[in-house]
Design a protein around this motif. Structure first.
Motif, mmCIF file in Angstrom:
data_model
loop_
_atom_site.group_PDB
_atom_site.id
_atom_site.type_symbol
_atom_site.label_atom_id
_atom_site.label_comp_id
_atom_site.label_asym_id
_atom_site.label_seq_id
_atom_site.Cartn_x
_atom_site.Cartn_y
_atom_site.Cartn_z
ATOM 1 N N VAL A 134 -5.452 -0.582 7.788
ATOM 2 C CA VAL A 134 -5.998 0.771 7.773
ATOM 3 C C VAL A 134 -4.868 1.763 7.573
ATOM 4 O O VAL A 134 -3.706 1.462 7.886
ATOM 5 C CB VAL A 134 -6.795 1.080 9.065
ATOM 6 C CG1 VAL A 134 -8.062 0.215 9.140
ATOM 7 C CG2 VAL A 134 -5.957 0.893 10.314
ATOM 8 N N ILE A 135 -5.205 2.920 7.015
ATOM 9 C CA ILE A 135 -4.190 3.877 6.576
ATOM 10 C C ILE A 135 -4.403 5.237 7.233
ATOM 11 O O ILE A 135 -5.518 5.737 7.291
ATOM 12 C CB ILE A 135 -4.238 4.045 5.041
ATOM 13 C CG1 ILE A 135 -3.987 2.695 4.350
ATOM 14 C CG2 ILE A 135 -3.228 5.097 4.568
ATOM 15 C CD1 ILE A 135 -4.238 2.718 2.850
ATOM 16 N N GLN A 136 -3.305 5.823 7.672
ATOM 17 C CA GLN A 136 -3.270 7.217 8.113
ATOM 18 C C GLN A 136 -2.537 7.994 7.024
ATOM 19 O O GLN A 136 -1.370 7.721 6.742
ATOM 20 C CB GLN A 136 -2.513 7.331 9.435
ATOM 21 C CG GLN A 136 -2.163 8.752 9.870
ATOM 22 C CD GLN A 136 -3.338 9.499 10.432
ATOM 23 O OE1 GLN A 136 -4.027 10.193 9.711
ATOM 24 N NE2 GLN A 136 -3.558 9.362 11.715
ATOM 25 N N TYR A 137 -3.247 8.912 6.379
ATOM 26 C CA TYR A 137 -2.634 9.730 5.329
ATOM 27 C C TYR A 137 -1.942 10.918 5.977
ATOM 28 O O TYR A 137 -2.542 11.642 6.768
ATOM 29 C CB TYR A 137 -3.690 10.187 4.318
ATOM 30 C CG TYR A 137 -4.267 9.024 3.539
ATOM 31 C CD1 TYR A 137 -3.637 8.568 2.383
ATOM 32 C CD2 TYR A 137 -5.414 8.382 3.978
ATOM 33 C CE1 TYR A 137 -4.142 7.492 1.670
ATOM 34 C CE2 TYR A 137 -5.932 7.304 3.268
ATOM 35 C CZ TYR A 137 -5.300 6.867 2.121
ATOM 36 O OH TYR A 137 -5.807 5.794 1.421
ATOM 37 N N VAL A 169 0.916 5.997 6.754
ATOM 38 C CA VAL A 169 1.271 5.005 7.751
ATOM 39 C C VAL A 169 0.178 3.947 7.698
ATOM 40 O O VAL A 169 -1.011 4.275 7.660
ATOM 41 C CB VAL A 169 1.346 5.624 9.163
ATOM 42 C CG1 VAL A 169 1.568 4.559 10.227
ATOM 43 C CG2 VAL A 169 2.432 6.683 9.211
ATOM 44 N N VAL A 170 0.583 2.686 7.690
ATOM 45 C CA VAL A 170 -0.369 1.583 7.588
ATOM 46 C C VAL A 170 -0.205 0.672 8.799
ATOM 47 O O VAL A 170 0.915 0.458 9.271
ATOM 48 C CB VAL A 170 -0.124 0.770 6.290
ATOM 49 C CG1 VAL A 170 -1.195 -0.300 6.125
ATOM 50 C CG2 VAL A 170 -0.060 1.675 5.071
ATOM 51 N N LEU A 192 0.816 -1.212 0.000
ATOM 52 C CA LEU A 192 0.000 0.000 0.000
ATOM 53 C C LEU A 192 0.852 1.265 0.000
ATOM 54 O O LEU A 192 0.346 2.362 0.225
ATOM 55 C CB LEU A 192 -0.993 0.008 1.174
ATOM 56 C CG LEU A 192 -1.902 -1.219 1.289
ATOM 57 C CD1 LEU A 192 -2.751 -1.140 2.546
ATOM 58 C CD2 LEU A 192 -2.785 -1.345 0.051
ATOM 59 N N GLY A 193 2.140 1.129 -0.257
ATOM 60 C CA GLY A 193 3.016 2.296 -0.389
ATOM 61 C C GLY A 193 3.222 3.077 0.892
ATOM 62 O O GLY A 193 3.518 4.271 0.857
ATOM 63 N N GLY A 194 3.099 2.398 2.021
ATOM 64 C CA GLY A 194 3.236 3.101 3.288
ATOM 65 C C GLY A 194 4.239 2.458 4.215
ATOM 66 O O GLY A 194 4.720 1.347 3.985
ATOM 67 N N TYR A 195 4.540 3.184 5.281
ATOM 68 C CA TYR A 195 5.361 2.652 6.364
ATOM 69 C C TYR A 195 4.411 1.954 7.344
ATOM 70 O O TYR A 195 3.405 2.526 7.752
ATOM 71 C CB TYR A 195 6.123 3.771 7.071
ATOM 72 C CG TYR A 195 7.212 4.368 6.213
ATOM 73 C CD1 TYR A 195 8.403 3.677 6.000
ATOM 74 C CD2 TYR A 195 7.059 5.615 5.611
ATOM 75 C CE1 TYR A 195 9.410 4.215 5.216
ATOM 76 C CE2 TYR A 195 8.072 6.154 4.817
ATOM 77 C CZ TYR A 195 9.233 5.456 4.629
ATOM 78 O OH TYR A 195 10.241 5.984 3.855
ATOM 79 N N TRP A 196 4.757 0.728 7.723
ATOM 80 C CA TRP A 196 3.868 -0.086 8.548
ATOM 81 C C TRP A 196 4.264 -0.084 10.011
ATOM 82 O O TRP A 196 5.443 -0.250 10.339
ATOM 83 C CB TRP A 196 3.888 -1.536 8.049
ATOM 84 C CG TRP A 196 3.027 -1.762 6.849
ATOM 85 C CD1 TRP A 196 3.232 -1.272 5.592
ATOM 86 C CD2 TRP A 196 1.836 -2.546 6.785
ATOM 87 N NE1 TRP A 196 2.232 -1.704 4.755
ATOM 88 C CE2 TRP A 196 1.369 -2.490 5.456
ATOM 89 C CE3 TRP A 196 1.128 -3.298 7.721
ATOM 90 C CZ2 TRP A 196 0.217 -3.153 5.046
ATOM 91 C CZ3 TRP A 196 -0.017 -3.958 7.308
ATOM 92 C CH2 TRP A 196 -0.465 -3.872 5.989
ATOM 93 N N ILE A 197 3.264 0.069 10.856
ATOM 94 C CA ILE A 197 3.421 -0.208 12.284
ATOM 95 C C ILE A 197 3.149 -1.698 12.437
ATOM 96 O O ILE A 197 2.060 -2.169 12.096
ATOM 97 C CB ILE A 197 2.437 0.611 13.139
ATOM 98 C CG1 ILE A 197 2.689 2.116 12.968
ATOM 99 C CG2 ILE A 197 2.548 0.201 14.617
ATOM 100 C CD1 ILE A 197 1.664 3.002 13.654
ATOM 101 N N ASN A 208 -9.918 1.251 3.799
ATOM 102 C CA ASN A 208 -10.270 1.231 2.375
ATOM 103 C C ASN A 208 -10.616 -0.177 1.893
ATOM 104 O O ASN A 208 -10.693 -0.419 0.694
ATOM 105 C CB ASN A 208 -9.109 1.777 1.532
ATOM 106 C CG ASN A 208 -8.881 3.252 1.786
ATOM 107 O OD1 ASN A 208 -9.805 4.008 2.022
ATOM 108 N ND2 ASN A 208 -7.623 3.663 1.759
ATOM 109 N N GLY A 209 -10.786 -1.102 2.837
ATOM 110 C CA GLY A 209 -11.132 -2.470 2.476
ATOM 111 C C GLY A 209 -9.935 -3.357 2.183
ATOM 112 O O GLY A 209 -10.098 -4.467 1.680
#
Length: 151
Positions: free
Chosen positions: A145-148, A112-113, A72-77, A135-136
């Protein structure tokens, strides 16, 4: 909850063992890996950064994130947990805000994902309260889930 009573610090020689002793509530145990496994994982995957969560100078939680972008192109926790005796005090929320601030400093950080089991209601409430969007996206048994992040 003021940010001066909650702080995060990278896991080190002085705090790793205390992190390993922390426990979630019984109903959450099926949803999160032990902190000992997470710390071990970080030694074999050096892009993973484990952190202790302190509340009034006592270690009460643990979190870990990846310093490289993933799905998802994000940094993951990867992990976040608060010891069962300190839950419900806003510590997890404050620590998550602090880690989002750290992740926002990484190169080209736009989101952040976090992934978690959909039945983990406490975690779902935490991320929804911080503005994470569902976003499913699903990965196996976990929802993401994503924090933009704003520019």
């Amino acid at each position: 909850m003021s940010s001066n009573t909650v702080r995060i610090e990278e896991v080190n020689n002085n705090n790793w063992y205390d992190c390993c002793l922390l426990e979630t509530s019984a109903e959450q145990r099926d949803y999160v890996e032990s902190n000992a496994i997470s710390i071990a994982q970080s030694k074999f995957e050096p892009t993973l950064k484990p952190y202790a969560i302190y509340y009034e100078d006592k270690i009460v939680g643990f979190l870990m994130f990846n310093t490289v972008k993933e799905e998802l192109g994000g940094y993951w926790i990867y992990r976040i947990m608060i010891d069962q005796h300190f839950q419900g005090k806003g510590i997890g929320k404050e620590a998550t805000k602090q880690i989002i601030n750290e992740l926002a400093k990484l190169p080209d950080a736009t989101k952040v994902v976090v992934g978690y089991h959909p039945e983990n209601k406490a975690t779902h409430h935490l991320y929804a309260s911080l503005g994470f969007v569902d976003n499913g996206d699903r990965f196996g048994k976990e929802m993401a889930v994503i924090q933009y992040l704003t520019e």
